[in-house]
Design a protein around this motif. Structure first.
Motif, mmCIF file in Angstrom:
data_model
loop_
_atom_site.group_PDB
_atom_site.id
_atom_site.type_symbol
_atom_site.label_atom_id
_atom_site.label_comp_id
_atom_site.label_asym_id
_atom_site.label_seq_id
_atom_site.Cartn_x
_atom_site.Cartn_y
_atom_site.Cartn_z
ATOM 1 N N UNK A 98 -45.874 -29.054 -63.564
ATOM 2 C CA UNK A 98 -47.326 -29.025 -63.325
ATOM 3 C C UNK A 98 -47.624 -29.497 -61.895
ATOM 4 N N UNK A 99 -47.040 -30.628 -61.565
ATOM 5 C CA UNK A 99 -47.252 -31.214 -60.239
ATOM 6 C C UNK A 99 -46.847 -30.237 -59.120
ATOM 7 N N UNK A 100 -45.690 -29.609 -59.303
ATOM 8 C CA UNK A 100 -45.204 -28.700 -58.254
ATOM 9 C C UNK A 100 -45.990 -27.390 -58.227
ATOM 10 N N UNK A 101 -46.474 -26.990 -59.402
ATOM 11 C CA UNK A 101 -47.343 -25.808 -59.420
ATOM 12 C C UNK A 101 -48.617 -26.083 -58.623
ATOM 13 N N UNK A 102 -49.184 -27.279 -58.835
ATOM 14 C CA UNK A 102 -50.435 -27.617 -58.137
ATOM 15 C C UNK A 102 -50.188 -27.724 -56.624
ATOM 16 N N UNK A 103 -48.995 -28.233 -56.265
ATOM 17 C CA UNK A 103 -48.694 -28.452 -54.838
ATOM 18 C C UNK A 103 -48.253 -27.175 -54.124
ATOM 19 N N UNK A 104 -48.006 -26.113 -54.901
ATOM 20 C CA UNK A 104 -47.359 -24.919 -54.328
ATOM 21 C C UNK A 104 -48.066 -24.368 -53.084
ATOM 22 N N UNK A 105 -49.375 -24.193 -53.178
ATOM 23 C CA UNK A 105 -50.116 -23.594 -52.060
ATOM 24 C C UNK A 105 -50.088 -24.473 -50.814
ATOM 25 N N UNK A 106 -50.107 -25.795 -51.044
ATOM 26 C CA UNK A 106 -50.069 -26.718 -49.903
ATOM 27 C C UNK A 106 -48.755 -26.547 -49.151
ATOM 28 N N UNK A 107 -47.669 -26.407 -49.926
ATOM 29 C CA UNK A 107 -46.350 -26.246 -49.300
ATOM 30 C C UNK A 107 -46.255 -24.903 -48.600
ATOM 31 N N UNK A 108 -46.734 -23.850 -49.293
ATOM 32 C CA UNK A 108 -46.654 -22.501 -48.709
ATOM 33 C C UNK A 108 -47.452 -22.432 -47.405
ATOM 34 N N UNK A 109 -48.532 -23.218 -47.327
ATOM 35 C CA UNK A 109 -49.359 -23.190 -46.116
ATOM 36 C C UNK A 109 -49.031 -24.335 -45.152
ATOM 37 N N UNK A 110 -47.939 -25.007 -45.460
ATOM 38 C CA UNK A 110 -47.433 -26.077 -44.580
ATOM 39 C C UNK A 110 -48.457 -27.186 -44.303
ATOM 40 N N UNK A 111 -49.189 -27.559 -45.339
ATOM 41 C CA UNK A 111 -50.135 -28.676 -45.179
ATOM 42 C C UNK A 111 -49.863 -29.761 -46.232
ATOM 43 N N UNK A 112 -48.668 -29.677 -46.863
ATOM 44 C CA UNK A 112 -48.350 -30.604 -47.952
ATOM 45 C C UNK A 112 -48.349 -32.047 -47.470
ATOM 46 N N UNK A 113 -47.742 -32.284 -46.323
ATOM 47 C CA UNK A 113 -47.614 -33.663 -45.811
ATOM 48 C C UNK A 113 -48.973 -34.349 -45.718
ATOM 49 N N UNK A 114 -49.924 -33.672 -45.073
ATOM 50 C CA UNK A 114 -51.226 -34.305 -44.866
ATOM 51 C C UNK A 114 -52.082 -34.336 -46.122
ATOM 52 N N UNK A 115 -51.868 -33.373 -47.014
ATOM 53 C CA UNK A 115 -52.759 -33.274 -48.176
ATOM 54 C C UNK A 115 -52.125 -33.734 -49.483
ATOM 55 N N UNK A 116 -50.958 -34.349 -49.410
ATOM 56 C CA UNK A 116 -50.239 -34.741 -50.617
ATOM 57 C C UNK A 116 -51.100 -35.496 -51.637
ATOM 58 N N UNK A 117 -51.921 -36.457 -51.221
ATOM 59 C CA UNK A 117 -52.716 -37.209 -52.205
ATOM 60 C C UNK A 117 -53.666 -36.330 -53.020
ATOM 61 N N UNK A 118 -54.033 -35.176 -52.483
ATOM 62 C CA UNK A 118 -54.934 -34.267 -53.196
ATOM 63 C C UNK A 118 -54.303 -33.750 -54.486
#
Ligand code: ATP
Ligand code: MG
Length: 252
Positions: A98-118
């Motif tokens: 679930x967690x990785x599904x939610x994070x998928x778009x952030x990673x694909x758009x290379x904004x995971x680092x800054x937006x991780x808490x979201x």
């Protein structure tokens, strides 16, 4: 909270499809819509009248043939993470939690680092706390629908396109997610275009209900729902709005 000038403007939109034998099928004809920042607009109309077609145009997954479609003054020509689409079928990655599904778009758009808490924030907002490490086959249909919504919202889109995302759910789960959508709208003030066949859902969630004609879809009514939130589904005012929408849908 609805502010400012029209952000999303669709003028004289026409979209047709041509079959293999060359016959032209009109999906939308001269459809018009202007939406303010922070406005929730429900699109309602008979099956096949072009609602999904319109959302695909706004998403940038398809192009208009006639008319103009702009967001923030710029023509929409391609998809953008600013405009998120929640499809009717929750399209989760079965091999991701679930967690990785939610994070998928952030990673694909290379904004995971800054937006991780979201990620955790969205999981909590959608009532999925405790299921972060679960896989899609281990959660219910209603939860999967919530993950699909979280997956889109985590990107903080300015425009959220919801194509009957709750239609497969039972009435209780649906009501819970409707309230979660309202919480999200209250916090982030996105534009929301909601396609639904459920008049009660349209009246409960939106600032306006736009009624489309049978195919080719065009504007039939634009009904303002100016009732304060939280809305009481059995109040006379609420029921009167339902009737108004129902009357506009009476094409006979
Ligand atoms: N890619 C396509 N190729 C050919 N025809 C299409 C395509 N996409 C949509 N159509 C046609 O355009 C019309 C509008 O379809 P659309 O999916 O937008 O309807 P809808 O209002 O979303 O209907 P529903 O409420 O059943 O989901 C339909 O007649 C459909 O068959
Ligand atoms: Mg559709």
């Amino acid at each position: 909270m609805v502010t400012g000038e029209h952000k999303l403007i669709a003028e004289h939109i026409t979209r047709w499809f041509t079959s293999e034998d060359g016959v032209r099928l009109m999906a939308l004809e001269d459809f018009n819509l202007k939406v303010n920042q922070g406005e929730v607009v429900a699109l309602i109309g008979p099956s096949g009248c072009g609602k999904s077609t319109f959302l695909r145009l706004v998403a940038g997954l398809d192009e208009v043939q006639e008319g103009t479609l702009t967001y923030d003054g710029q023509p929409i020509t391609a998809p953008d993470p600013n405009r998120g689409f929640v499809f009717q079928q929750a399209n989760l990655y079965p091999w991701l939690t679930v967690e990785k599904n939610v994070a998928f778009g952030l990673k694909a758009n290379k904004v995971y680092k800054e937006k991780k808490p979201r990620v955790q924030e969205m999981i909590d907002l959608m009532g999925l706390t405790g299921f972060e490490k679960s896989y899609p086959h281990q959660i219910s249909g209603g939860m999967a629908a919530r993950v699909a919504i979280a997956q889109t919202l985590v990107m903080d889109p300015e425009v959220i396109l919801l194509d009957e995302p709750l239609s497969a759910l039972d009435a209780f789960t649906r009501a819970v997610i409707q309230d979660e959508i309202l919480k999200m709208v209250d916090r982030f003030h996105p534009i929301v275009l909601l396609v639904t066949h459920d008049i009660e859902e349209a009246v409960y969630l939106s600032d306006r209900v736009v009624v489309l004609s049978p195919r080719p879809g065009t504007n039939v009514a634009d009904i303002k729902i100016d009732l304060p939130h939280p809305r009481d589904r059995i109040s006379p005012e609420f029921i009167a709005k339902r009737h108004e929408v129902l009357d506009a849908l009476d094409f006979e």
